[in-house]
Design a protein around this motif. Structure first.
Motif: not given
Ligand code: ZN
Length: 305
Positions: A228-246
């Protein structure tokens, strides 16, 4: 994979070093204080260089000749290439289930690369994909590593200018482009927040800014999904990747590659055309070389993306 196979792979990779082919294009939009780079990076020339012994620059600099266990994410990538920025052919590795990447376990293990605000998002832009985000900075401002990891690329590239790519333990890679100065070398271990170089305006760039990318197995991810660039922090502590992401990105890329036009009809205005096409009057003006007060002619073809 057996150790011998891993070592063999590493040996082969060292022997066959793809050569980056670069093409140039004048087909891009006008200055906007942003980069105008293209995804022209990864057409392997396939030429074979002689094997050159690689020597560590300092005790903190590693490569595959030292030990594969030092290379972050080596088990996922099965290579460590300090020449080619991204492998465009690497498209089919991730096809199955959701993979949850751990981004952060404590406050000090991540950092926003620079403090400037976001001035161009990820996604289609001027008829092609923008695979990162642009953050404001002044030339000379420090650019920091988003996470701990190992520097894979530190070089000059015609599009990215002075560019650094860092591979992180979870397999993510982050890219920092248009730097005025690079201060790290391939193989160097860095911590989150370590200065990788100084911001600038090198390569295909109009105005000082940081072009920042996040990739996984060479596939681009919108950095705004991670930070989250505005808040200067991570959106979450984890990030889920799946084929839909791409798949979403591939669809956006297909759209970006197709130029669309609107044929002016009676009663059309630039603002109405912009609204109907999900763009802005200023974008239409830039794309078509006209001003907001230009008179539209019936039948005129107005480029809308
Ligand atoms: Zn950019």
């Amino acid at each position: 994979m057996k150790l011998t196979a891993i070592l063999l792979t590493a040996a082969l990779w060292g022997a066959v070093r793809p050569v980056m082919a670069q093409t140039d294009s004048l087909d891009h939009g006008g200055p906007e204080g942003l980069d105008i780079y293209e995804e022209l990076l990864m057409e392997d020339g396939g030429s074979v260089d002689p094997v050159v012994p690689r020597i560590a620059i300092s005790p903190l600099v590693w490569d595959v000749n030292d030990s594969l266990s030092y290379i972050p994410g080596y088990d996922m990538y099965c290579h460590w290439n300090t020449d080619v920025i991204f492998d465009r052919g690497n498209t089919a590795r991730f096809v199955h289930d959701t993979l949850r990447l751990v981004l952060s376990q404590q406050d000090c293990d991540h950092a926003i690369p620079c403090d400037g605000k976001l001035n161009s998002p990820f996604g289609p832009r001027r008829g092609r994909m923008h695979y990162g985000i642009d953050l404001e900075l002044e030339t000379g401002d420090p650019v920091k590593s988003a996470f701990a990891g190992m520097v894979r690329i530190s070089k000059y590239n015609k599009s990215f200018g002075h560019v650094v790519v860092v591979r992180h333990q979870n397999g993510l890679e982050t890219l920092y482009a248009h730097l005025s100065k690079r201060m790290v070398e391939p193989g160097q271990m860095v911590e989150a927040g370590d200065v990788l170089g100084l911001g600038g305006n090198t390569g295909r760039s109009y105005g000082s800014h940081l072009h920042f990318e996040v990739r996984f197995l060479d596939q681009p991810i919108d950095p705004s999904l991670v930070f989250d660039i505005e808040k200067g922090q991570l959106k979450a502590h984890t990030f889920d990747i799946h084929k839909g992401t791409f798949a979403t990105i591939a669809a956006a890329k297909a759209t970006a590659g197709t130029r669309r036009y609107h044929v002016v009809r009676s009663g059309d205005t630039l603002s109405a055309i912009a609204r109907r096409n999900g763009t802005s009057v200023s974008s239409l003006c830039r794309l078509n070389g006209i001003s907001a007060s230009s008179t539209l002619r019936l039948g005129q073809r107005v480029r809308v993306n």
